[in-house]
Write an enzyme that holds these catalytic residues in place. Structure first.
Site, PDB file in Angstrom:
ATOM      1  N   CYS A 116       0.883  -1.179   0.000  1.00 50.28           N
ATOM      2  CA  CYS A 116       0.000   0.000   0.000  1.00 50.28           C
ATOM      3  C   CYS A 116       0.911   1.215   0.000  1.00 50.28           C
ATOM      4  CB  CYS A 116      -0.930  -0.012   1.207  1.00 50.28           C
ATOM      5  SG  CYS A 116      -1.947  -1.493   1.325  1.00 50.28           S
ATOM      6  N   ALA A 117       1.490   1.501  -1.146  1.00 49.01           N
ATOM      7  CA  ALA A 117       2.697   2.336  -1.205  1.00 49.01           C
ATOM      8  C   ALA A 117       2.450   3.838  -1.172  1.00 49.01           C
ATOM      9  CB  ALA A 117       3.502   1.984  -2.448  1.00 49.01           C
ATOM     10  N   PRO A 170       1.721   7.581  -0.173  1.00 45.47           N
ATOM     11  CA  PRO A 170       2.167   8.467  -1.247  1.00 45.47           C
ATOM     12  C   PRO A 170       3.608   8.238  -1.718  1.00 45.47           C
ATOM     13  CG  PRO A 170       2.318   9.620   0.835  1.00 45.47           C
ATOM     14  CD  PRO A 170       1.745   8.263   1.153  1.00 45.47           C
ATOM     15  N   GLY A 171       4.287   7.231  -1.172  1.00 43.74           N
ATOM     16  CA  GLY A 171       5.615   6.887  -1.666  1.00 43.74           C
ATOM     17  C   GLY A 171       6.758   7.196  -0.727  1.00 43.74           C
ATOM     18  N   LYS A 193       7.668   5.814   2.247  1.00 43.67           N
ATOM     19  CA  LYS A 193       8.383   4.603   2.682  1.00 43.67           C
ATOM     20  C   LYS A 193       9.014   3.901   1.477  1.00 43.67           C
ATOM     21  CE  LYS A 193       5.291   3.903   6.620  1.00 43.67           C
ATOM     22  NZ  LYS A 193       4.321   4.947   6.231  1.00 43.67           N
ATOM     23  N   CYS A 219      -0.667   3.631  11.376  1.00 44.14           N
ATOM     24  CA  CYS A 219      -0.594   4.929  12.063  1.00 44.14           C
ATOM     25  C   CYS A 219      -1.841   5.084  12.930  1.00 44.14           C
ATOM     26  CB  CYS A 219      -0.493   6.061  11.039  1.00 44.14           C
ATOM     27  SG  CYS A 219      -0.337   7.700  11.777  1.00 44.14           S
TER      28      CYS A 219
END
Length: 577
Positions: A289-290, A292-293, A295, A493
């Site tokens: 579940c990438a 907004p990028g 991580k 989170c």
């Protein structure tokens, strides 16, 4: 552990020492929000944390962290070079990062005594945890008591903004036109104006709705600024800055459009998550579940941009944003696909279309040949045809002559603008089982760890349960995709143990070949041990004794002063058990 304690002390110094807050005489023009929880959810969290601790967590969630965390792209720059550039930018913008007040406002007394002399000299410090020296802390200040010019019987001019707008302003943003809900009469461009937030209120139907004219906005003033347009202009315009915030309750520097490609603003636990995955050069890694990028790019940098990092998201636009961020940071090992993480498994007997889906293992050979043939400038139809034929034989599936001709054209002419970084995102039909060395599942969650957070009333016990069920389905996919001997990292989170510790319990009970693995660096606190019984007789199991130190739980009320976050790392044994 000593380094972790030192980090807590450093951030506590940045934050300051607490004491009694200072309020103005009206009891209205200040910032002292109170989170209103669903009663059943509140009782659940009190069982998990205890009443006093949960009260501290609730208060911390309404405020931003007292510092910004910046990750340096070490493939393009160094921490020292970035510090030098940021100091110059901060100097130009007039933000000193200290607790010194502007004229007309003063720091709230709960900010306390000034920082140590070393921090006074510079608002930017390096993280001292080994391996995290490329992480920078940029010091902010607050809460500040602001003089809104209140006179009994003559309230100040005021703009009322939406909750999401207010939360962004508390993090350092300006007030933009779409966030304005209401405005006092006779406001002209250049006026000094108070900014307050309208929170959701209970409506007669039992739901929640925004009422911008709700009078009792005591304690919901987030600062004041100068209007960029008149009242009439505010409601005619569709975009642009409405209020230039020059006196804020919390002062954090904005990094919008600052050193793009060199730095990335990211919360500390998110950076730690990438380290917990421990990516290695040359591996094949999946970020499920990438968007907004953040991580994704952190993992790519830790891999030294060598290997294959697959990033998926079910939204085309979000997947495209990941691709653009990777391009901005000059990262080439990231491949982005539009794919629902719940449909990430491809069966080995599925038919593959070489032109519409390049994500399967059987076509990786074809993709590599297509890429190399473009680079080397093959100009022979026969060579192209041979390469395509070989790919078809490797894949074992029938491909039409028309598809072969399209593949040949792509090999001769290159991938095309829409296939390049920042361009169109490819769809994927999923990946074969056991095809990744490591999988990161940063799962969609209740987001009850985000800061600042001014409203949580919509979450119920049932909605929290639905979040947990959704995450378990995603975790099932992750387990199938990672190879024996691989690693899964799960993160959220949220402060909700039902989405955190309960997921770990589910994973260990369901998949006997999984075991909790130690994490490095270890900065967060231990997990919650025990269980919770609900009125309907359902029991939610959390961690068992001895497991709590294998996970990292970031408490927003702790001295680390960051978001609420949770990280668990699993080692994958033989699946033949």
């Amino acid at each position: 552990m000593k380094k972790a304690r030192d980090l807590h002390l450093l951030l506590k110094t940045i934050r300051g020492i607490s004491s009694t807050p200072k309020m103005d005489s009206s009891n209205r023009y200040c910032f002292s929000p109170i989170l209103r929880w669903n009663p059943e959810v509140e009782n659940y969290f009190i069982k998990a944390y205890g009443a006093d601790h949960f009260s501290l967590i609730s208060k911390a969630l309404t405020r931003p962290s007292s510092y910004s965390c910046v990750r340096v792209n070490t493939l393009k720059s160094t921490s020292d070079a970035v510090i030098e550039k940021l100091l110059e930018i901060i100097k130009e913008k007039g933000f000193d990062g200290d607790c010194h007040s502007k004229e007309g406002s003063e720091p709230d007394e709960n900010v306390g005594s000034p920082p140590e002399e070393s921090l006074k000299k510079s608002p930017i410090v390096k993280c001292q945890i080994p391996g995290l020296e490329y992480v920078l802390f940029v010091k902010g200040s607050g809460p500040h008591v602001i003089d809104y010019g209140y006179v009994p019987g003559a309230p100040p001019k005021e703009v009322i903004v939406s909750r999401k707008c207010a939360e962004a302003v508390l993090r350092g943003a300006q007030v933009f036109v779409p966030g304005v809900l209401a405005c006092s009469a006779h406001v002209e461009k250049g006026d000094t104006i108070a900014v307050s937030v309208a929170l959701e209120q209970r409506n007669p139907n039992g739901g929640w709705a925004i009422d911008p004219y709700y009078f009792e906005r005591n304690g919901l003033y987030i600062g004041q600024g100068t209007t960029s347009m008149s009242r009439a202009g505010l409601f005619r315009a569709s975009e642009g800055i409405a209020v230039d915030m020059n006196d804020r309750v919390f002062r954090l520097p904005s990094f919008y459009d600052v050193l793009e490609g060199e730095i990335f603003l990211q919360n500390l636990p998110s950076i730690v998550t990438a380290h917990a995955l421990d990516p290695q050069k040359g591996e094949r890694i999946l970020d499920m579940c990438a968007a907004p990028g953040g991580k994704t790019t952190a993992i790519a940098i830790l891999m030294k941009d060598e290997g294959e990092l697959v990033a998926i998201d079910r939204s085309h636009n979000k997947a495209q944003d990941i691709q653009k961020l990777a391009s901005e940071m000059s990262l080439t090992c990231i491949t982005t696909y539009k794919l629902d993480a719940l449909k990430a498994i491809r069966q080995r007997n599925e038919v593959v279309d070489v032109n519409t889906d390049k994500s399967s293992n059987s076509l990786r050979f074809h993709d590599e040949k297509a890429s190399s043939s473009t680079t080397e400038g093959f100009n022979s139809d026969k060579t192209c045809k041979d390469n395509v034929s070989n790919a078809i034989e490797d894949g074992g599936n029938y491909v039409s002559k028309a598809d072969i001709r399209k593949a040949m054209r792509r090999m001769r002419n290159g991938p095309g603008r829409n296939q390049c970084l920042g361009g169109r995102v490819e769809n994927s039909k999923g990946f074969y089982p056991d095809s990744f060395d490591r999988v990161l599942l940063d799962a969609p969650c209740s987001a009850l760890g985000l800061r600042p957070r001014l409203f949580v009333g919509e979450e119920t016990i049932d909605s929290l349960k639905r979040h947990a069920t959704y995450q378990r389905r995603m975790f099932d996919q992750a387990v199938k995709l990672v190879r024996p001997g691989g690693v899964i990292v799960y993160s959220t989170c949220t402060i909700n143990p039902g989405e955190n510790e309960a997921l770990v319990r589910y994973a260990l009970n369901t998949y006997k070949f999984l075991s909790l693995a130690s994490q490095n660096p270890r900065i967060g606190g231990p997990g919650l041990v025990g269980s919770c019984e609900f009125p309907d007789g359902r029991t939610e199991e959390w961690l068992r004794p001895g497991e709590e130190d294998f996970v990292q739980r970031f408490d927003p009320s702790s001295s680390l002063d960051t978001i609420g976050f949770f990280i668990a790392k699993f080692s994958v044994g033989s699946k033949d058990v």
